[in-house]
Design an enzyme around this catalytic site. Sequence first.
Site, PDB file in Angstrom:
ATOM      1  N   HIS A 196      -1.898   7.030   9.821  1.00  0.00           N
ATOM      2  CA  HIS A 196      -2.971   7.315   8.869  1.00  0.00           C
ATOM      3  C   HIS A 196      -4.335   7.344   9.550  1.00  0.00           C
ATOM      4  CE1 HIS A 196      -0.249   5.803   5.360  1.00  0.00           C
ATOM      5  NE2 HIS A 196       0.249   6.835   6.007  1.00  0.00           N
ATOM      6  N   LYS A 241      -5.167   5.577   3.651  1.00  0.00           N
ATOM      7  CA  LYS A 241      -4.705   6.877   4.158  1.00  0.00           C
ATOM      8  C   LYS A 241      -5.741   7.899   3.703  1.00  0.00           C
ATOM      9  CE  LYS A 241      -0.624   9.858   3.937  1.00  0.00           C
ATOM     10  NZ  LYS A 241       0.724   9.993   3.351  1.00  0.00           N
ATOM     11  N   ASP A 255       4.747  10.354  10.269  1.00  0.00           N
ATOM     12  CA  ASP A 255       5.601   9.148  10.292  1.00  0.00           C
ATOM     13  C   ASP A 255       6.694   9.220  11.360  1.00  0.00           C
ATOM     14  OD1 ASP A 255       4.191   7.939   8.215  1.00  0.00           O
ATOM     15  OD2 ASP A 255       5.480   8.786   6.666  1.00  0.00           O
ATOM     16  N   ASP A 281       1.663  -1.165   9.953  1.00  0.00           N
ATOM     17  CA  ASP A 281       2.655  -0.091   9.872  1.00  0.00           C
ATOM     18  C   ASP A 281       2.637   0.692  11.177  1.00  0.00           C
ATOM     19  OD1 ASP A 281       3.479  -0.771   7.355  1.00  0.00           O
ATOM     20  OD2 ASP A 281       2.759   1.052   6.359  1.00  0.00           O
ATOM     21  N   MET A 300       7.965  -8.459   3.109  1.00  0.00           N
ATOM     22  CA  MET A 300       6.950  -7.684   2.386  1.00  0.00           C
ATOM     23  C   MET A 300       7.599  -6.882   1.255  1.00  0.00           C
ATOM     24  SD  MET A 300       5.814  -4.252   2.209  1.00  0.00           S
ATOM     25  CE  MET A 300       5.428  -3.172   3.586  1.00  0.00           C
ATOM     26  N   ASP A 318       6.939   1.931   9.676  1.00  0.00           N
ATOM     27  CA  ASP A 318       6.876   2.808   8.512  1.00  0.00           C
ATOM     28  C   ASP A 318       7.039   4.229   9.026  1.00  0.00           C
ATOM     29  OD1 ASP A 318       6.612   3.940   6.108  1.00  0.00           O
ATOM     30  OD2 ASP A 318       4.463   3.609   5.893  1.00  0.00           O
ATOM     31  N   GLU A 375      -3.479  -0.751   2.206  1.00  0.00           N
ATOM     32  CA  GLU A 375      -3.180   0.270   3.219  1.00  0.00           C
ATOM     33  C   GLU A 375      -3.954   1.550   2.913  1.00  0.00           C
ATOM     34  OE1 GLU A 375       0.985   1.026   3.752  1.00  0.00           O
ATOM     35  OE2 GLU A 375       0.631   2.949   4.735  1.00  0.00           O
ATOM     36  N   ASP A 379       1.074  13.749   7.316  1.00  0.00           N
ATOM     37  CA  ASP A 379       1.554  12.388   7.614  1.00  0.00           C
ATOM     38  C   ASP A 379       2.965  12.470   8.198  1.00  0.00           C
ATOM     39  OD1 ASP A 379       1.802   9.642   7.638  1.00  0.00           O
ATOM     40  OD2 ASP A 379       2.289   9.500   5.516  1.00  0.00           O
ATOM     41  N   HIS A 401       9.848  -0.890  -1.865  1.00  0.00           N
ATOM     42  CA  HIS A 401       9.132  -0.639  -3.116  1.00  0.00           C
ATOM     43  C   HIS A 401      10.076  -1.046  -4.239  1.00  0.00           C
ATOM     44  CE1 HIS A 401       7.447   2.523  -0.453  1.00  0.00           C
ATOM     45  NE2 HIS A 401       6.342   2.335  -1.124  1.00  0.00           N
ATOM     46  N   ASP A 440      12.711   1.451  -4.668  1.00  0.00           N
ATOM     47  CA  ASP A 440      13.674   1.700  -3.578  1.00  0.00           C
ATOM     48  C   ASP A 440      14.918   0.868  -3.851  1.00  0.00           C
ATOM     49  OD1 ASP A 440      11.648   3.047  -2.232  1.00  0.00           O
ATOM     50  OD2 ASP A 440      11.147   1.343  -0.943  1.00  0.00           O
ATOM     51  N   GLU A 447      -2.052   1.609   9.149  1.00  0.00           N
ATOM     52  CA  GLU A 447      -0.933   2.425   9.639  1.00  0.00           C
ATOM     53  C   GLU A 447      -1.438   3.360  10.727  1.00  0.00           C
ATOM     54  OE1 GLU A 447       2.018   4.251   7.074  1.00  0.00           O
ATOM     55  OE2 GLU A 447       1.835   6.121   8.224  1.00  0.00           O
TER      56      GLU A 447
HETATM   57  C1  GLT Z   1       4.848   5.850   1.724  1.00  0.00           C
HETATM   58  C2  GLT Z   1       3.584   5.885   2.504  1.00  0.00           C
HETATM   59  C3  GLT Z   1       3.470   4.738   3.417  1.00  0.00           C
HETATM   60  C4  GLT Z   1       3.310   3.428   2.695  1.00  0.00           C
HETATM   61  C5  GLT Z   1       4.483   3.076   1.909  1.00  0.00           C
HETATM   62  C6  GLT Z   1       4.179   1.845   1.105  1.00  0.00           C
HETATM   63  S1  GLT Z   1       5.103   4.351   0.946  1.00  0.00           S
HETATM   64  O1  GLT Z   1       5.931   6.092   2.563  1.00  0.00           O
HETATM   65  O2  GLT Z   1       3.520   7.106   3.220  1.00  0.00           O
HETATM   66  O3  GLT Z   1       2.470   4.877   4.363  1.00  0.00           O
HETATM   67  O4  GLT Z   1       3.157   2.415   3.661  1.00  0.00           O
HETATM   68  O5  GLT Z   1       3.791   2.150  -0.187  1.00  0.00           O
HETATM   69 MN    MN Z   2       2.430   7.525   7.010  1.00  0.00          MN
HETATM   70 MN    MN Z   3       2.549   3.058   5.598  1.00  0.00          MN
END
Ligand code: GLT
Ligand code: MN
Ligand code: MN
Length: 388
Positions: A221, A184, A258, A246, A89, A288, A182, A256, A55, A58, A218
């Site tokens: 998500h 979510k 991750d 992702d 990206m 991600d 993306e 979430d 980002h 970042d 993702e």
């Molecule tokens: C954040 C989010 C991710 C996105 C990122 C890109 S930022 O961590 O939870 O799923 O992919 O903006």
């Molecule tokens: Mn996520």
């Molecule tokens: Mn993501």
Amino acid sequence: MSNYTPSPANKFTFGLWTVGNPGRDPFGEPVRDAISPVEIVHLLAEVGAWGVNFHDNDLVPITATAAEQDKIVRDFKKALADTGLVVPMATTNLFTDPAFRDGAFTSNDPEVRAYALHKTLHAIDLGVELGAGIYVFWGGREGTETDSGKDPVEAGKWFREAMNFLCEYVRDQKYDLKFALEAKPNEPRGDIYLPTTGHMLAFIETLDHPEMVGVNPEMAHEHMAGLNFTHAVAQAWDAGKLFHIDLNDQNFARYDQDFRFGSHNLKQAFSLVRFLEDVGYDGPRHYDAHAYRTSDLEDVKAFAAGCIRTYLILKEKAEQFRQDAEIQALLAEVKADDGAMDHLRGAYLPEKAAALKGHSFDRVALGKRGKPYERLDQLVVELLLGVR
Ligand code: GLT
Ligand code: MN
Ligand code: MN
């Protein structure tokens, strides 16, 4: 047997925000020291990644001066040159700053919407300068907690207006850049607009330049929404819209998480890897994800290496699936086709419709035909458990 060593052809990437995640959560302070972008690039090179994504903030703090930005970008470019890592990206942080508390492109405040565009135009320039060919949009704040204060149709129009504006900017600048949206379903907003990959795919077709815009599905998500990730990815692939992906993992119906790729739903991870390898997806395989809050820096490296290694192991398992005579025989059995229906299928013809209406089907006999999916699935489980 392979030794599971990643190669550039695998295109494994991580965001600066992933291995750089200091382990802050809504209930607790960071547990790990911040690592600089340059240090992250070296860490990623060490674990065998091909690329790094970011980002805008970042890399360049939102408070940085122009001179500070120049130095940061110079140092980052040097780290890329020293390690051979690429930046496929980039994306914009449109969620951390309090200005975006009611959304960025869908904020009710026109000045915030304009600021979101301003920030994204600069961030696109930065991404392109560092080599990005894909630009991700994750609208974490594009949603509501209450529908009393925002009109979802109007919000959708604002989001469309922003995407159209940004597509024209990319064309105007002659940048070689595609957008990937993306989805979510929720978090950090109570409800986020366009909550699944399917919603995004439908939205893209309403844009002025749909050919420039695809999706970045993702795994976590779609799982948050209780959906089958491979099916979402397959629909995106079929539509020619799988521009980025992702990878991570997630328990169903949770926040979430991750998690490390393959750490929770091994079967879903296998089905996804088999799909990506079978169709020949050749975009970045982006993790991600972030390490557990209990990890120290050494364990963060183990996390990143684990994401890569699990993908490569599952890739090998997918090849084994293709080579397994018993599995292939069962697949041939479930898809058996003696051609008897050929004259009744395919494109519409009036004669075909008449023939179909006149054909006599033995409905009861059709209902007695079973499918050996239990046997097939057990073979897949045993393959994954390493006993085949
Ligand atoms: C954040 C989010 C991710 C996105 C990122 C890109 S930022 O961590 O939870 O799923 O992919 O903006
Ligand atoms: Mn996520
Ligand atoms: Mn993501």
